[in-house]
Structures are given as C-alpha cells and as structure tokens.
Design an enzyme around this catalytic site. Structure first.
Site, PDB file in Angstrom:
ATOM      1  CE1 TYR A 108      39.400  15.023   5.878  1.00 18.93           C
ATOM      2  CE2 TYR A 108      39.872  13.315   4.263  1.00 18.93           C
ATOM      3  CZ  TYR A 108      39.851  14.638   4.624  1.00 18.93           C
ATOM      4  OH  TYR A 108      40.272  15.591   3.731  1.00 18.93           O
ATOM      5  CD  GLU A 197      43.281  14.327  -2.263  1.00 13.71           C
ATOM      6  OE1 GLU A 197      43.435  14.071  -3.480  1.00 13.71           O
ATOM      7  OE2 GLU A 197      43.141  13.440  -1.405  1.00 13.71           O
ATOM      8  CG  HIS A 200      47.162  13.170  -4.959  1.00  5.41           C
ATOM      9  ND1 HIS A 200      46.437  12.771  -3.843  1.00  5.41           N
ATOM     10  CD2 HIS A 200      48.472  12.963  -4.643  1.00  5.41           C
ATOM     11  CE1 HIS A 200      47.279  12.350  -2.912  1.00  5.41           C
ATOM     12  NE2 HIS A 200      48.512  12.464  -3.377  1.00  5.41           N
TER      13      HIS A 200
END
EC number: 1.17.4.1
Length: 322
Positions: A108, A197, A200
């Site tokens: 990012y 994600e 996760h």
C-alpha cells in the site's frame, strides 16, 4: 478457553501436531506467500492519471486507510494474540501473518508512493489516522479492541470483524476498477491481499470455535453489527468516502457489507441477522466465504509449488501410464 491460553511449557517443537485443524492454516499461509516486488505497477500511473478527480480522491483515501489499518492489525497480533495464544500451531500462523501484514503495508505504501507525486499530499496520506477523519474513525474502532480490558473472546470476534468486514467495502470498490480493466497493479495486489485477509478471517473464526467459554450469540451479533463492524464499514464506504464517487451504488454496497457480515456470523457459529444476498454477481468468487472459498481457489493460481501437497504426492513411480 483454558486449552488455548494456558502455557504449554513442554512444546518447543512443532511436532507431533496436537491441533490438526489449526496446522493446515499455517501451511495455507505459507503456500500463498508473495512479496511486494512481484507486483507490476508499471501501467498504473498512466491509468491513475486518466481517472477523474472523484475516482482519484477515493483511491487515495482507501489506500491511506489500508496503509494505516495494517499497522493496527500488526499491533494487535504482536501485543495480544501471539503473546496470549499458547497453541504452538496457532503461534506459527500468527508469526507468519505478521510477515504477511508487513508485505501488505509495504504494498500500500508503494502504491501511494507511485500514484502521489506531491510530497506534502503523500505525507498527509501516510499519516491518515491523524489527518483524515473518515480513516481516523474507522481506525479508532479497530484500535480500541487491542485493549486488554476486553475479554479474549470479544477481541478475537472483533479482530475477525476488522479483517472480514472493515476491509470488505474497500476491497469490493477496488474490484470495481478491475471490472473496468484499470489499475492492474492495484487490482492484482488487491486479489492477493483480499485472499490473505480471507484466510486470516477464517483463522480467527477457527480460534473462536476452540474456546470453551464463547460469547452469547447476541453479543457476537452486536459486535458484528451495532458495536462496530457493519455500521462502521457502511459509514466509511457509503458516507464518509462514498463509493458513489466511483460510480458504485451505495445502497447495493450496504447490502454487500450485510452479506459479508452474515457469512462471518455463520463462520463464528451464529445465526444470520441480515439475510442479504450478494448484489454484485461479479463478486461471487471474491466475497469472504467461510469454507470452500475464493482463497482456496488461489488467485491467478498463485501458490508456492508443493507446499500444500501430501507426502504421498511426492512418491516417485515407474509404472504410471502416459
């Protein structure tokens, strides 16, 4: 809860595996490992410069939130879960997740660095938690769950919300650009990161399922809906940084967030509260599903060779028919 949080003084080695449901998550994370240098950003700047001002504003602020939020997730992992959870197999996963979250944060930051040439504006985005109210409000909700005054069960559910809901609207919006064949570096990194994600999130749900003392269902639903989760994400992606800016429908985005929340509730062993359908048929493969999901499919067949194979798969044989 005792099994998870009680110290296993005699377990300094991984084998023998005592939690066969937990260990495969570590191997999945290992199989999906990637680095920021593997993303091709070469055509992104040209695409970014062709966007209108609303689209640029949206992308900048979404990236600013992502860059800041990964730091909060890292803090939560390092300060809380890695220290508290005593299952060796889980510690392996959390240790690997810390490395993966660092890669997300780096990616990012590289995207912001690549898109934003004005140094002052770039620094403002890098310090979004202090400078941008929409990002600050969202980050504050996530950060408050690091506080040890909340029970472990509350914090693991909230962490599942952070990784499973608070990113969902932004992930969906970036895939909107993929649908338009724009920003290939951003959208491919979004595929990889959303896959990570999702894994996760599923791991948070697995750890929660192992707790002896779970929260009442209504409390879980409240954390997901009222106390944060859904309402925070709706406020961010539909009001503070409205997805209307990029031509998406805010009402449908709200419905999508509810759909994602229901999937998470089911993964946590709770009943749905919204019963919303996925309004974006092009997101069917990339919504945060629980069991057989997009993250099992592996984006662009991206998986380390042989990592998820069984030992029997490595047997050398001379009688195979061709």
């Amino acid at each position: 809860m005792r099994r998870i949080l009680n110290k296993e003084s005699d377990r300094f080695t991984l084998y023998p595996i005592l939690y066969p449901d937990v260990f495969p998550f570590y191997k999945k994370a290992e199989a999906c490992f990637w680095t920021a240098e593997e993303i091709d950003y070469s055509s992104d700047l040209k695409d970014f410069e062709k966007l209108n001002e609303n689209e640029k504003h949206f992308i900048k602020h979404v990236l600013a939130f992502f860059a800041a939020s990964d730091g909060i997730v890292l803090e939560n992992l390092a300060v809380s879960f890695l220290r508290e959870v005593q299952i060796t197999e889980a510690k392996k996963f959390y240790s690997f997740q810390i490395a993966v979250e660092n890669i997300h944060s780096e990616t990012y930051s590289l995207l912001i660095d690549n898109y934003i040439k004005d140094e002052k504006e770039r620094l403002n985005l890098f310090h979004a938690i202090e400078n941008i109210p929409a990002v600050k409000n969202k980050a504050l909700w996530a950060a408050k769950w690091i506080n040890d005054t909340n029970s472990f069960a509350e914090r693991i559910v909230a962490n599942a919300c952070v990784e499973g809901i608070l990113f969902s609207g932004s992930f969906c919006a970036i895939f909107w650009f993929k649908k338009q064949n724009k920003l290939h570096g951003l959208t491919f990194s979004n595929e990889l990161i959303s896959r990570d994600e999702g894994l996760h999130t599923d791991f948070n749900c697995l750890i929660y399922s192992l707790l002896d003392n779970k929260l009442p269902e209504q409390m879980v639903q409240n954390i997901v809906k009222e106390a944060g989760g859904v309402e925070v994400e709706k406020s961010f992606i539909c009001e503070s940084l409205p997805c209307d800016l990029i031509g998406m429908n805010s009402r449908l985005m709200s419905q999508y967030i509810e759909f994602v929340a229901d999937r998470l509730l089911e993964c946590l062993g709770c009943s749905k509260i919204f019963h919303s359908k996925n309004p974006f048929n092009w997101m069917d493969l990339i919504s945060l599903q629980g069991k057989t999901n997009f993250f099992e499919k592996r984006v662009a067949d991206y998986q380390k060779s042989g990592v998820m194979a069984q030992r029997k798969d490595h047997v050398f044989c001379l009688n195979t028919e061709f």
